[in-house]
Write a protein that holds these residues in place. Structure first.
Motif, PDB file in Angstrom:
ATOM      1  N   VAL A   1       0.842  -1.200   0.000  1.00  0.00           N
ATOM      2  CA  VAL A   1       0.000   0.000   0.000  1.00  0.00           C
ATOM      3  C   VAL A   1       0.876   1.248   0.000  1.00  0.00           C
ATOM      4  CG1 VAL A   1      -1.719   1.301   1.310  1.00  0.00           C
ATOM      5  CG2 VAL A   1      -1.910  -1.186   1.141  1.00  0.00           C
ATOM      6  N   ARG A   2       1.949   1.232   0.765  1.00  0.00           N
ATOM      7  CA  ARG A   2       2.846   2.387   0.811  1.00  0.00           C
ATOM      8  C   ARG A   2       3.481   2.653  -0.549  1.00  0.00           C
ATOM      9  NH1 ARG A   2       8.510   2.785   4.275  1.00  0.00           N
ATOM     10  NH2 ARG A   2       8.787   5.035   4.069  1.00  0.00           N
ATOM     11  N   GLU A   3       3.891   1.579  -1.211  1.00  0.00           N
ATOM     12  CA  GLU A   3       4.550   1.713  -2.505  1.00  0.00           C
ATOM     13  C   GLU A   3       3.589   2.242  -3.569  1.00  0.00           C
ATOM     14  OE1 GLU A   3       7.628  -1.177  -4.517  1.00  0.00           O
ATOM     15  OE2 GLU A   3       5.607  -1.978  -4.794  1.00  0.00           O
ATOM     16  N   ARG A   4       2.342   1.816  -3.479  1.00  0.00           N
ATOM     17  CA  ARG A   4       1.386   2.173  -4.542  1.00  0.00           C
ATOM     18  C   ARG A   4       0.648   3.472  -4.269  1.00  0.00           C
ATOM     19  NH1 ARG A   4      -0.486  -0.528  -8.883  1.00  0.00           N
ATOM     20  NH2 ARG A   4      -2.605  -0.111  -9.628  1.00  0.00           N
ATOM     21  N   TRP A   5       0.290   3.717  -2.999  1.00  0.00           N
ATOM     22  CA  TRP A   5      -0.556   4.873  -2.687  1.00  0.00           C
ATOM     23  C   TRP A   5       0.069   5.861  -1.703  1.00  0.00           C
ATOM     24  CZ3 TRP A   5      -3.282   0.001  -2.951  1.00  0.00           C
ATOM     25  CH2 TRP A   5      -4.062  -0.109  -4.098  1.00  0.00           C
ATOM     26  N   GLY A   6       1.263   5.577  -1.196  1.00  0.00           N
ATOM     27  CA  GLY A   6       1.944   6.534  -0.349  1.00  0.00           C
ATOM     28  C   GLY A   6       1.926   6.158   1.127  1.00  0.00           C
ATOM     29  N   THR A   7       2.833   6.784   1.876  1.00  0.00           N
ATOM     30  CA  THR A   7       3.038   6.435   3.280  1.00  0.00           C
ATOM     31  C   THR A   7       1.823   6.749   4.135  1.00  0.00           C
ATOM     32  OG1 THR A   7       5.435   6.746   3.105  1.00  0.00           O
ATOM     33  CG2 THR A   7       4.470   6.886   5.303  1.00  0.00           C
ATOM     34  N   TRP A   8       1.232   7.933   3.958  1.00  0.00           N
ATOM     35  CA  TRP A   8       0.125   8.315   4.833  1.00  0.00           C
ATOM     36  C   TRP A   8      -1.094   7.434   4.620  1.00  0.00           C
ATOM     37  CZ3 TRP A   8       0.246  10.524   9.225  1.00  0.00           C
ATOM     38  CH2 TRP A   8       1.254  11.442   9.520  1.00  0.00           C
ATOM     39  N   ARG A   9      -1.371   7.064   3.391  1.00  0.00           N
ATOM     40  CA  ARG A   9      -2.500   6.161   3.153  1.00  0.00           C
ATOM     41  C   ARG A   9      -2.234   4.792   3.769  1.00  0.00           C
ATOM     42  NH1 ARG A   9      -2.557   9.168  -1.736  1.00  0.00           N
ATOM     43  NH2 ARG A   9      -4.579  10.167  -2.136  1.00  0.00           N
TER      44      ARG A   9
END
Length: 290
Positions: free
Chosen positions: A157-165
């Protein structure tokens, strides 16, 4: 007709499906293997065999799921989730443990000082032995939750949509997972969700899931092994003494334990602000794919 893409070219959502299936197979396999072995451990330590079997099965199954996923679809391996050799740094792990312990010990000490928590006598027994004896439960309990929510799923999820998401989505799920515990409510769920952000921030800041695991374990150990208080509504062995609620539930967490109170929430938010104010460690192999 074109040939199907190799497994290691599967897009991130499909990698999550592979991870879920691999973990499920691992859990099912260990459900057959572990209960007889852990039944013996339970008789030695006094803990119910089903409790040991359930927690160790989840932790072991998720480890198998990670290993199988890395073999099939993620060549970056353990470093991708912060469990590689580069993440096994004593300073980061010790720092995570210290932060996790302090984040619950400090608010609990304040509550004890103002009389909203109090120490009362418990049944006869050896407090040190009980503290050591609870580790075979606390270690895998912290591990399986970290692997599930801040392991491969978090990394994808971090790789695809970013750390905060990644932080927010996994933390909300973390809070919802605890709704089944005795005494769970809106405040406890919110506080556990904040705890998820806190643990995720440790992972992001250090690049080490070992550090987040250490923080999680230290937090639970302070409550169960030192304070003899409830851990997420679950009471464990409390020989000689125990810390009980003596103030308003909004501050003390009530039957949920000190981690469900506003004081613990303030300590976690302060820790999160400190963590996000510092640069995150993101090893080269954890960078998004081109």
């Amino acid at each position: 007709m074109t040939a199907p893409p190799p497994l290691n070219d599967i897009t991130p959502p499909w990698r999550l499906v592979v991870f879920i299936l691999a973990s499920a197979v691992g859990v099912l396999a260990l459900r057959v293997i572990l209960p007889p072995v852990l039944g013996l451990a339970g008789r030695v330590t006094g803990a119910p065999a089903p409790t040991y079997a359930f927690i160790w099965t989840l932790a072991g199954g998720l480890l198998i799921g990670h290993a199988w996923t890395f073999r099939l679809v993620e060549p970056r391996g353990w470093s991708y989730v912060g469990l590689g050799r580069d993440a096994l740094r004593p300073r980061a792990i010790a720092g995570g443990a210290l932060l996790g312990a302090a984040a619950i010990a400090v608010p609990s000490a304040v509550l004890l000082a103002v009389g909203w928590l109090r120490v009362e006598p418990g049944p006869p027994g050896d407090p040190l032995g009980a503290a050591v004896g609870v580790l075979p439960l606390l270690v895998p309990a912290a591990l399986w939750e970290e692997l599930l929510l801040r392991g491969f799923a978090f990394a994808v999820v971090r790789e695809r949509w970013g750390t905060w998401r990644a932080l927010l989505s996994t933390s909300v799920i973390f809070g919802m997972l605890h709704l089944q515990n005795a005494g769970a409510g809106a405040q406890s769920t919110l506080l556990v969700t904040i705890a998820g952000v806190f643990l995720g921030a440790i992972l992001v800041r250090t690049g080490s899931l070992y550090a987040a695991w250490a923080a999680h374990l230290a937090w639970n150990f302070v409550m169960a092994g030192v304070l003899h208080a409830a851990v997420s509504g679950i009471g464990l062995s409390a020989p000689r003494y125990r810390v009980v609620d003596a103030g308003p539930d909004w501050a003390t967490g009530g039957p949920w334990g000190p981690e469900g109170g506003v004081f613990a929430g303030v300590a976690m938010v302060a820790s999160i602000l400190i963590l996000i104010g510092r640069p995150a460690r993101r090893p080269e192999r954890m960078e998004p794919e081109a």
